[in-house]
Design an enzyme around this catalytic site. Structure first.
Site, PDB file in Angstrom:
ATOM      1  N   SER A 248       0.837  -1.195   0.000  1.00  0.00           N
ATOM      2  CA  SER A 248       0.000   0.000   0.000  1.00  0.00           C
ATOM      3  C   SER A 248       0.877   1.252   0.000  1.00  0.00           C
ATOM      4  CB  SER A 248      -0.936  -0.062   1.219  1.00  0.00           C
ATOM      5  OG  SER A 248      -2.072   0.711   1.037  1.00  0.00           O
ATOM      6  N   ASP A 475      -8.767  -3.638  -6.600  1.00  0.00           N
ATOM      7  CA  ASP A 475      -8.274  -3.059  -5.347  1.00  0.00           C
ATOM      8  C   ASP A 475      -8.953  -1.710  -5.127  1.00  0.00           C
ATOM      9  OD1 ASP A 475      -6.712  -1.700  -3.359  1.00  0.00           O
ATOM     10  OD2 ASP A 475      -5.036  -3.029  -3.796  1.00  0.00           O
ATOM     11  N   HIS A 503      -7.577  -5.478  -1.099  1.00  0.00           N
ATOM     12  CA  HIS A 503      -6.430  -4.578  -1.109  1.00  0.00           C
ATOM     13  C   HIS A 503      -5.152  -5.370  -0.889  1.00  0.00           C
ATOM     14  CE1 HIS A 503      -4.013  -1.096  -0.703  1.00  0.00           C
ATOM     15  NE2 HIS A 503      -3.975  -1.065   0.615  1.00  0.00           N
TER      16      HIS A 503
END
Length: 534
Positions: A248, A475, A503
């Site tokens: 991320s 995502d 995600h």
């Protein structure tokens, strides 16, 4: 209310709740400041309106030779001790508050942890991990991540450092727990001028609290400074090159490192990738569309079930029902069995939290049904997990560190309410359900007490070892287009695609993804070009 855009893996939130969580939007993100506070080498300031950086705006690498005034940091020796968690050791590393003016009087003390390689097989060095945020505790993540995968753990010392301003590393502080309770309930879909003023006041008070409690630190928590800290740690650990798994926002941190130190960049996995060439408004708008995609996937699954609280007709109708439910909560919050009621803002946060991982969909269906029946306890629990609020009402530092980094890294998405109003049609088109909430939540950096010092840029990292960029097609928090954009910029990148929901991808159930990444980390062989996994 979502105070800032959070980008972290579902696994990083596991300690806060058993369900998936965390993401979202902010007025700022990506980009970084240079050590002296000016634009970093190769950066150009952005006005906040262009979609991406000009073709010539590249992040330039730093000189390979360590400056004499930084040599004491690179030469320091860490004193390791038992962390109190089985098999883990902890230490404290010194880093300059300001890389342009290092001084022992203002040094930061950054928390580091490791789990040493135990074999079988020859040790390959250190593998540094970061779960994202910005503001996620890398050390807490390491404690969850280090046991898996066993083959990688056996060959590497697993290492984590809480970035400056985060968790155990000189944490940014802003509000009391009681103030945070009020802040998280602020209405981020204002319907009247008075409600807009209340939202602006909340953002101003939040920023003032950060300045009061952490004013000296706020100008020095940029992504570039955190990346420079990582290079100090690499040297202190005795590694010639950095091996790294970032998820991320951790992909932006890792890509920034590769751009600044390409000759020191070893095997890197950037999972759930960000695109550093995008400005903050585009990032927020892209995420709005990403969460809409995730919600439609949830809704399509929900309507197939007889007990779906959003009906059984179509995903679009389910969205209309959810919007109507939020509107009802705006007027009449429901009980939760606590002294806090479930407001529209808290319910929206709870729903968004569940979009991170399809494993949370069943719980979300149940909690929506309960809330419609007058019991908001479940959605409140999801919201609390997002905000890292524990059962005692204590908030972790992530919600303070997150805007502190984001608002320094890029120009604000909006400079005032009028700009938000003008952008609402675009945000509503991106998501009829979440558009207003995301747009108004992106206003927070407009009132930040420290002017941004970063800017959009492309990262080429010419000369770096092969890098693996991982993207998930649906995502919500880091849309797949971002992974493609980052992979196209990095000169040595290979794009690995997971066709699915949720995600990030590594360690989340795809044998294809895990095998490809484990092979790369252990043998140095990146996946085949354009490899796709399900």
């Amino acid at each position: 209310m979502q105070p800032s855009r959070l980008l972290r893996t579902p696994a990083a939130a596991a300690a806060a709740a058993a369900t998936a969580l965390a993401l979202l939007i902010s007025g700022c993100s990506s980009g970084s400041s240079s050590p002296g506070g000016a634009a970093a080498p190769g950066h150009t300031k952005e006005a906040g309106t262009d979609r991406q950086a000009p073709n010539g705006s590249l992040l330039a690498p730093l000189p390979t030779a360590v400056p004499a005034n930084l040599r004491p940091y690179y030469d320091q020796k860490l004193s390791w001790h038992d962390c109190g968690v089985a098999g883990f050791q902890c230490a404290t590393m010194k880093a300059p508050l300001d890389y342009a003016k290092p001084s022992a009087a203002t040094d930061l003390k950054l928390a580091v942890a490791r789990k040493q390689a135990a074999g079988p097989g020859a040790r390959l060095g250190s593998l540094m991990v970061n779960p994202g945020g910005p503001g996620g505790s890398a050390i807490k993540y390491l404690e969850q991540y280090a046991p898996q995968p066993a083959a990688v753990r056996a060959r590497y010392d697993m290492v984590a450092m809480d970035p400056r301003g985060v968790a155990r590393s000189e944490p940014v502080e802003c509000l009391t727990n009681q103030q945070m309770d009020r802040y998280t309930q602020t209405d981020t879909t204002p319907d009247t001028p008075a409600e807009v003023n209340q939202l602006v006041t909340a953002y101003r008070d939040f920023a003032k609290g950060c300045e009061t409690h952490s004013g000296k630190l706020l100008p020095h928590v940029s992504t570039i400074e955190a990346a420079r800290d990582m290079d100090v740690l690499r040297a202190v650990l005795g590694d010639k090159k950095l091996t790294y798994v970032g998820a991320s926002y951790g992909t932006f941190l890792g890509a920034t490192y590769a751009g600044l130190f390409p000759s020191h960049s070893g095997r890197m996995v950037l999972d759930g990738a960000m695109n550093p060439s995008l400005n903050s408004r585009t990032i927020n708008l892209d995420q709005t569309a990403g969460f809409n995609t995730a919600f439609l996937a949830f809704a399509a699954d929900c309507i197939k079930k007889k007990n779906c609280p959003l009906g059984t007709t179509s995903p679009e109708d389910a969205g209309k029902r959810l919007s109507a439910f939020f509107k009802k909560l705006d007027a009449h919050p429901v009980d939760t069995g606590q002294d806090r009621k479930l407001t529209e803002s808290l319910a929206t946060t709870g729903v968004i939290a569940a979009m991170y991982d399809q494993g949370a969909w069943a719980e979300l269906r149940e909690y929506l049904a309960q809330a419609e029946a007058g019991n908001g306890r479940g959605l409140l629990a999801l919201s609390d997990s997002y905000y890292e609020r524990d059962a005692d009402g204590h908030y972790a530092n992530q919600m303070f560190a997150n805007p502190a980094v984001n608002c320094l890294d890029l120009a604000p998405a909006f400079t005032g309410p009028d700009q938000v109003r003008a952008a609402l049609p675009a945000f509503r088109k991106a998501s009829p359900v979440f558009g207003d909430n995301f747009a108004w939540s992106a206003l927070n950096c407009a009132y930040w007490p420290v002017k941004y010092t970063g800017a959009t840029h492309r990262i080429q990292a010419k000369g770096a070892d092969p890098i693996v960029v991982v993207g998930t097609t649906r995502d919500p928090a880091t849309p797949y287009t971002w992974a493609k954009g980052l992979a196209a910029q990095l000169s040595s990148a290979t794009l690995l695609t997971y066709v699915g929901d949720g995600h990030t991808a590594y360690g989340r159930g795809s044998d294809c993804i895990d095998t490809a990444i484990n092979t790369y980390l252990l043998e140095g062989t990146p996946p085949a070009k354009n490899k796709r996994c399900t």
